[in-house]
Design a protein around this motif. Sequence first.
Motif, PDB file in Angstrom:
ATOM      1  N   VAL A 122      10.630   5.332 -11.335  1.00 62.11           N
ATOM      2  CA  VAL A 122      11.023   4.463 -10.223  1.00 62.11           C
ATOM      3  C   VAL A 122      12.505   4.601  -9.872  1.00 62.11           C
ATOM      4  O   VAL A 122      12.915   4.170  -8.793  1.00 62.11           O
ATOM      5  CB  VAL A 122      10.674   2.980 -10.491  1.00 62.11           C
ATOM      6  N   ARG A 123      13.300   5.208 -10.743  1.00 61.13           N
ATOM      7  CA  ARG A 123      14.721   5.412 -10.427  1.00 61.13           C
ATOM      8  C   ARG A 123      14.901   6.418  -9.306  1.00 61.13           C
ATOM      9  O   ARG A 123      15.944   6.478  -8.679  1.00 61.13           O
ATOM     10  CB  ARG A 123      15.481   5.865 -11.670  1.00 61.13           C
ATOM     11  N   SER A 124      13.860   7.219  -9.018  1.00 62.40           N
ATOM     12  CA  SER A 124      13.963   8.233  -7.964  1.00 62.40           C
ATOM     13  C   SER A 124      13.404   7.731  -6.630  1.00 62.40           C
ATOM     14  O   SER A 124      13.203   8.525  -5.715  1.00 62.40           O
ATOM     15  CB  SER A 124      13.208   9.500  -8.391  1.00 62.40           C
ATOM     16  N   ARG A 125      13.181   6.434  -6.513  1.00 64.80           N
ATOM     17  CA  ARG A 125      12.556   5.884  -5.294  1.00 64.80           C
ATOM     18  C   ARG A 125      13.421   6.133  -4.063  1.00 64.80           C
ATOM     19  O   ARG A 125      14.629   5.953  -4.078  1.00 64.80           O
ATOM     20  CB  ARG A 125      12.318   4.391  -5.451  1.00 64.80           C
ATOM     21  N   VAL A 126      12.755   6.545  -2.994  1.00 63.82           N
ATOM     22  CA  VAL A 126      13.405   6.749  -1.710  1.00 63.82           C
ATOM     23  C   VAL A 126      13.175   5.477  -0.898  1.00 63.82           C
ATOM     24  O   VAL A 126      12.031   5.150  -0.586  1.00 63.82           O
ATOM     25  CB  VAL A 126      12.817   7.972  -0.974  1.00 63.82           C
ATOM     26  N   PRO A 127      14.237   4.740  -0.563  1.00 62.82           N
ATOM     27  CA  PRO A 127      14.053   3.509   0.208  1.00 62.82           C
ATOM     28  C   PRO A 127      13.407   3.790   1.559  1.00 62.82           C
ATOM     29  O   PRO A 127      13.748   4.746   2.232  1.00 62.82           O
ATOM     30  CB  PRO A 127      15.473   2.975   0.393  1.00 62.82           C
ATOM     31  N   GLY A 128      12.451   2.953   1.917  1.00 61.30           N
ATOM     32  CA  GLY A 128      11.799   3.075   3.214  1.00 61.30           C
ATOM     33  C   GLY A 128      10.696   4.114   3.269  1.00 61.30           C
ATOM     34  O   GLY A 128      10.017   4.236   4.269  1.00 61.30           O
ATOM     35  N   ALA A 129      10.507   4.896   2.199  1.00 65.19           N
ATOM     36  CA  ALA A 129       9.456   5.907   2.213  1.00 65.19           C
ATOM     37  C   ALA A 129       8.108   5.221   2.029  1.00 65.19           C
ATOM     38  O   ALA A 129       8.003   4.140   1.480  1.00 65.19           O
ATOM     39  CB  ALA A 129       9.687   6.921   1.104  1.00 65.19           C
ATOM     40  N   GLY A 130       7.094   5.855   2.455  1.00 67.38           N
ATOM     41  CA  GLY A 130       5.748   5.324   2.292  1.00 67.38           C
ATOM     42  C   GLY A 130       5.027   5.348   3.621  1.00 67.38           C
ATOM     43  O   GLY A 130       5.360   4.635   4.541  1.00 67.38           O
ATOM     44  N   LEU A 131       4.053   6.215   3.720  1.00 68.95           N
ATOM     45  CA  LEU A 131       3.328   6.321   4.960  1.00 68.95           C
ATOM     46  C   LEU A 131       1.982   5.632   4.828  1.00 68.95           C
ATOM     47  O   LEU A 131       1.513   5.380   3.726  1.00 68.95           O
ATOM     48  CB  LEU A 131       3.141   7.796   5.324  1.00 68.95           C
ATOM     49  N   ARG A 132       1.403   5.318   5.926  1.00 66.81           N
ATOM     50  CA  ARG A 132       0.061   4.755   5.912  1.00 66.81           C
ATOM     51  C   ARG A 132      -0.909   5.909   5.665  1.00 66.81           C
ATOM     52  O   ARG A 132      -0.900   6.899   6.383  1.00 66.81           O
ATOM     53  CB  ARG A 132      -0.257   4.092   7.248  1.00 66.81           C
ATOM     54  N   ALA A 133      -1.690   5.783   4.625  1.00 71.24           N
ATOM     55  CA  ALA A 133      -2.599   6.862   4.269  1.00 71.24           C
ATOM     56  C   ALA A 133      -4.040   6.383   4.419  1.00 71.24           C
ATOM     57  O   ALA A 133      -4.321   5.197   4.329  1.00 71.24           O
ATOM     58  CB  ALA A 133      -2.339   7.315   2.838  1.00 71.24           C
ATOM     59  N   ARG A 134      -4.924   7.328   4.647  1.00 73.37           N
ATOM     60  CA  ARG A 134      -6.324   6.990   4.842  1.00 73.37           C
ATOM     61  C   ARG A 134      -7.167   7.825   3.894  1.00 73.37           C
ATOM     62  O   ARG A 134      -7.582   8.932   4.252  1.00 73.37           O
ATOM     63  CB  ARG A 134      -6.730   7.236   6.286  1.00 73.37           C
ATOM     64  N   PRO A 135      -7.437   7.285   2.692  1.00 75.85           N
ATOM     65  CA  PRO A 135      -8.342   8.036   1.810  1.00 75.85           C
ATOM     66  C   PRO A 135      -9.749   8.024   2.394  1.00 75.85           C
ATOM     67  O   PRO A 135     -10.148   7.096   3.086  1.00 75.85           O
ATOM     68  CB  PRO A 135      -8.278   7.261   0.492  1.00 75.85           C
ATOM     69  N   ALA A 136     -10.471   9.088   2.153  1.00 75.96           N
ATOM     70  CA  ALA A 136     -11.830   9.192   2.682  1.00 75.96           C
ATOM     71  C   ALA A 136     -12.755   8.158   2.038  1.00 75.96           C
ATOM     72  O   ALA A 136     -13.713   7.714   2.650  1.00 75.96           O
ATOM     73  CB  ALA A 136     -12.367  10.595   2.436  1.00 75.96           C
ATOM     74  N   SER A 137     -12.464   7.763   0.827  1.00 75.04           N
ATOM     75  CA  SER A 137     -13.272   6.771   0.128  1.00 75.04           C
ATOM     76  C   SER A 137     -12.346   5.881  -0.695  1.00 75.04           C
ATOM     77  O   SER A 137     -11.154   6.137  -0.785  1.00 75.04           O
ATOM     78  CB  SER A 137     -14.288   7.468  -0.786  1.00 75.04           C
ATOM     79  N   ALA A 138     -12.929   4.839  -1.286  1.00 75.54           N
ATOM     80  CA  ALA A 138     -12.129   3.945  -2.128  1.00 75.54           C
ATOM     81  C   ALA A 138     -11.592   4.714  -3.329  1.00 75.54           C
ATOM     82  O   ALA A 138     -12.232   5.624  -3.840  1.00 75.54           O
ATOM     83  CB  ALA A 138     -12.968   2.765  -2.592  1.00 75.54           C
ATOM     84  N   VAL A 139     -10.385   4.343  -3.762  1.00 79.78           N
ATOM     85  CA  VAL A 139      -9.713   4.995  -4.885  1.00 79.78           C
ATOM     86  C   VAL A 139      -9.319   3.916  -5.890  1.00 79.78           C
ATOM     87  O   VAL A 139      -8.820   2.857  -5.506  1.00 79.78           O
ATOM     88  CB  VAL A 139      -8.440   5.738  -4.399  1.00 79.78           C
ATOM     89  N   ARG A 140      -9.515   4.186  -7.157  1.00 83.74           N
ATOM     90  CA  ARG A 140      -9.077   3.264  -8.201  1.00 83.74           C
ATOM     91  C   ARG A 140      -7.766   3.796  -8.771  1.00 83.74           C
ATOM     92  O   ARG A 140      -7.666   4.975  -9.124  1.00 83.74           O
ATOM     93  CB  ARG A 140     -10.121   3.148  -9.303  1.00 83.74           C
ATOM     94  N   ALA A 141      -6.755   2.931  -8.846  1.00 92.01           N
ATOM     95  CA  ALA A 141      -5.445   3.307  -9.405  1.00 92.01           C
ATOM     96  C   ALA A 141      -5.120   2.343 -10.535  1.00 92.01           C
ATOM     97  O   ALA A 141      -5.202   1.124 -10.360  1.00 92.01           O
ATOM     98  CB  ALA A 141      -4.366   3.258  -8.339  1.00 92.01           C
ATOM     99  N   GLU A 142      -4.783   2.890 -11.685  1.00 90.35           N
ATOM    100  CA  GLU A 142      -4.372   2.086 -12.832  1.00 90.35           C
ATOM    101  C   GLU A 142      -2.915   2.399 -13.132  1.00 90.35           C
ATOM    102  O   GLU A 142      -2.550   3.553 -13.322  1.00 90.35           O
ATOM    103  CB  GLU A 142      -5.267   2.379 -14.039  1.00 90.35           C
ATOM    104  N   LEU A 143      -2.092   1.351 -13.165  1.00 90.45           N
ATOM    105  CA  LEU A 143      -0.656   1.486 -13.387  1.00 90.45           C
ATOM    106  C   LEU A 143      -0.329   0.914 -14.750  1.00 90.45           C
ATOM    107  O   LEU A 143      -0.794  -0.180 -15.091  1.00 90.45           O
ATOM    108  CB  LEU A 143       0.119   0.727 -12.307  1.00 90.45           C
ATOM    109  N   ASP A 144       0.495   1.625 -15.508  1.00 88.39           N
ATOM    110  CA  ASP A 144       0.836   1.182 -16.856  1.00 88.39           C
ATOM    111  C   ASP A 144       2.301   1.496 -17.123  1.00 88.39           C
ATOM    112  O   ASP A 144       2.739   2.630 -16.947  1.00 88.39           O
ATOM    113  CB  ASP A 144      -0.058   1.903 -17.869  1.00 88.39           C
TER     114      ASP A 144
END
Length: 191
Positions: A122-144
Amino acid sequence: MDVNHGHEDPERDGVPLPDAGAMVDEHGRPPGVPSRTGTGAGPAADPARVDAARLPEAPPQGPSGEAEVNVLVSHCDREGAEAVLGVLAEAFPGMTPPAPVPAGAAVSPVAAPNIWAVTVDVRSRVPGAGLRARPASAVRAELDGAAEPVRQVRAVLEDAFSGEHLGTVSGEHELQVALRLTARGDAPEPA
């Protein structure tokens, strides 16, 4: 009363001790005389370490692992995983890419891996980055990872996708969060 009668220290003969009004320490040394093992007897301090110690205190960062979040992307096709990984790569350029498939492994569209693992710093985060994305199907994301970095990665994902919270496990200093990500405006599919 002399309690040391017969046990006099030959080095202290004639040296008055502090309790007798003398200006010496308990070893008979006058002020400013270094001991053989204390300050002044060793090598000079490393100037770089002295300068670093004098700098204003930075907020505690802890080990580098505390700024990293492990992300598992699963329960989706390759396009869905690429949509999530693309958002993370844009927002966090320091992200480690998914591990490549080992050489000699059979790779076909049918036998494609169903879990993609990346580490986000997270130290490499680019402020303001992040586009609206459209996955073809639902995606499960696990963050740890550590709680605050996990919250930052979650915020990026929920900004780019419609996120359904599936659960949280809290530890003393870490946090695990499971999300179901879909394209914004799409109705969630049954799990």
